[in-house]
Design a protein around this motif. Structure first.
Motif, PDB file in Angstrom:
ATOM      1  N   ASN A 131       0.827  -1.208   0.000  1.00 50.16           N
ATOM      2  CA  ASN A 131       0.000   0.000   0.000  1.00 50.16           C
ATOM      3  C   ASN A 131       0.865   1.264   0.000  1.00 50.16           C
ATOM      4  O   ASN A 131       0.540   2.250  -0.657  1.00 50.16           O
ATOM      5  N   PHE A 132       1.978   1.201   0.737  1.00 52.57           N
ATOM      6  CA  PHE A 132       2.902   2.342   0.754  1.00 52.57           C
ATOM      7  C   PHE A 132       3.543   2.537  -0.619  1.00 52.57           C
ATOM      8  O   PHE A 132       3.745   3.676  -1.058  1.00 52.57           O
ATOM      9  N   SER A 133       3.862   1.428  -1.287  1.00 52.22           N
ATOM     10  CA  SER A 133       4.468   1.527  -2.618  1.00 52.22           C
ATOM     11  C   SER A 133       3.516   2.191  -3.601  1.00 52.22           C
ATOM     12  O   SER A 133       3.934   2.920  -4.502  1.00 52.22           O
ATOM     13  N   GLN A 134       2.204   1.949  -3.405  1.00 51.15           N
ATOM     14  CA  GLN A 134       1.201   2.591  -4.251  1.00 51.15           C
ATOM     15  C   GLN A 134       1.075   4.074  -3.921  1.00 51.15           C
ATOM     16  O   GLN A 134       0.816   4.899  -4.799  1.00 51.15           O
ATOM     17  N   LEU A 135       1.276   4.413  -2.658  1.00 46.86           N
ATOM     18  CA  LEU A 135       1.169   5.797  -2.218  1.00 46.86           C
ATOM     19  C   LEU A 135       2.300   6.658  -2.769  1.00 46.86           C
ATOM     20  O   LEU A 135       2.070   7.771  -3.253  1.00 46.86           O
ATOM     21  N   VAL A 136       3.526   6.140  -2.684  1.00 40.63           N
ATOM     22  CA  VAL A 136       4.687   6.950  -3.083  1.00 40.63           C
ATOM     23  C   VAL A 136       5.251   6.548  -4.449  1.00 40.63           C
ATOM     24  O   VAL A 136       6.254   7.110  -4.890  1.00 40.63           O
ATOM     25  N   HIS A 137       4.596   5.557  -5.078  1.00 39.95           N
ATOM     26  CA  HIS A 137       4.967   5.136  -6.436  1.00 39.95           C
ATOM     27  C   HIS A 137       6.408   4.621  -6.527  1.00 39.95           C
ATOM     28  O   HIS A 137       7.221   5.117  -7.314  1.00 39.95           O
ATOM     29  N   ILE A 138       6.692   3.639  -5.676  1.00 34.30           N
ATOM     30  CA  ILE A 138       7.965   2.929  -5.761  1.00 34.30           C
ATOM     31  C   ILE A 138       7.669   1.433  -5.848  1.00 34.30           C
ATOM     32  O   ILE A 138       6.540   1.012  -5.627  1.00 34.30           O
ATOM     33  N   GLU A 139       8.677   0.652  -6.187  1.00 33.39           N
ATOM     34  CA  GLU A 139       8.475  -0.784  -6.312  1.00 33.39           C
ATOM     35  C   GLU A 139       8.364  -1.437  -4.928  1.00 33.39           C
ATOM     36  O   GLU A 139       8.918  -0.945  -3.944  1.00 33.39           O
TER      37      GLU A 139
END
Length: 213
Positions: free
Chosen positions: A43-51
């Motif tokens: 979910n964090f990766s979706q928030l900040v757009h990282i893998e």
């Protein structure tokens, strides 16, 4: 004999890390719910757009920092070994192997979830059984047992997992994806992951001819 045992333990350790990375990706792609901390990372990766691999390593390093500060001992830096290993394994399965593939139907999603759950608990049990550096979440659990004055490892782990479910959910809604990969499977795993790891450790100890503690 000692050299042979060392080689076997290294193999089991590497296999555990390899299978854990696979499991994380399978569970996320199942749409039934990822493991609690993996849900936080995804979910964090979706928030900040990282893998996913980078997000997972980010939270692992935060927890490692807490463990080191709480214990006032830099010996826990050795936990960087599984953190790097899991990072590479997640990246391998996520980017190189599975990439954009997601199971298209309920049957395949169910298969991904079941295989992912078995692979995850086996992988974590293999890491512990190898006697090499444990996962940072295991060290966190031990630290929280002392802080909360709880004698049970698994009760403390459930509290930590449920806390991660809440954190993952909050991040998901901030990211605009709702619960994201937090699902019923996430709640299920919070309660069954401990007993399943114990089961795998039981038969692994027999295979590796280790004494149960």
């Amino acid at each position: 004999m000692k050299k042979s045992k060392t080689i076997i333990n290294i193999f089991v350790y590497a296999l555990g890390i390899f299978m854990t990375g696979l499991a994380i990706n399978l569970l996320i792609r199942s749409s039934f719910g990822a493991g609690a901390w993996d849900a936080v990372a995804e979910n964090f990766s979706q928030l900040v757009h990282i893998e996913l691999a980078y997000a997972s390593a980010f939270f692992s390093l935060i927890i490692l920092t807490f463990v080191i500060i709480y214990n006032k001992n830099i010996k826990f830096l050795i936990t960087l070994i599984p953190i790097v290993g899991i990072f590479l394994s997640i990246y391998f399965w996520d980017i190189i192997v599975l990439n954009t593939y997601f199971p298209p139907n309920f049957l395949l999603k169910s298969l991904f979830f079941v295989v992912g759950l078995v692979s995850l608990t086996f992988g974590l049990a293999a890491i512990v059984s190898s006697t090499y550096p444990a996962m940072v979440y295991d060290e966190l659990t031990i630290a929280m047992m002392k802080i909360l004055k709880i004698n049970s490892f698994f009760k403390t782990r459930i509290i930590i997992e449920m806390t991660a479910v809440i954190i993952g959910t909050i991040i998901g809604f901030i990211a605009g994806i709702g619960f994201g990969v937090v699902g019923l499977g996430t709640l299920l795993m919070a309660f069954v992951i401990g007993p399943m790891i114990s089961f795998h450790m039981m038969w692994l100890s027999k295979v590796l001819k280790q004494k149960r503690v």
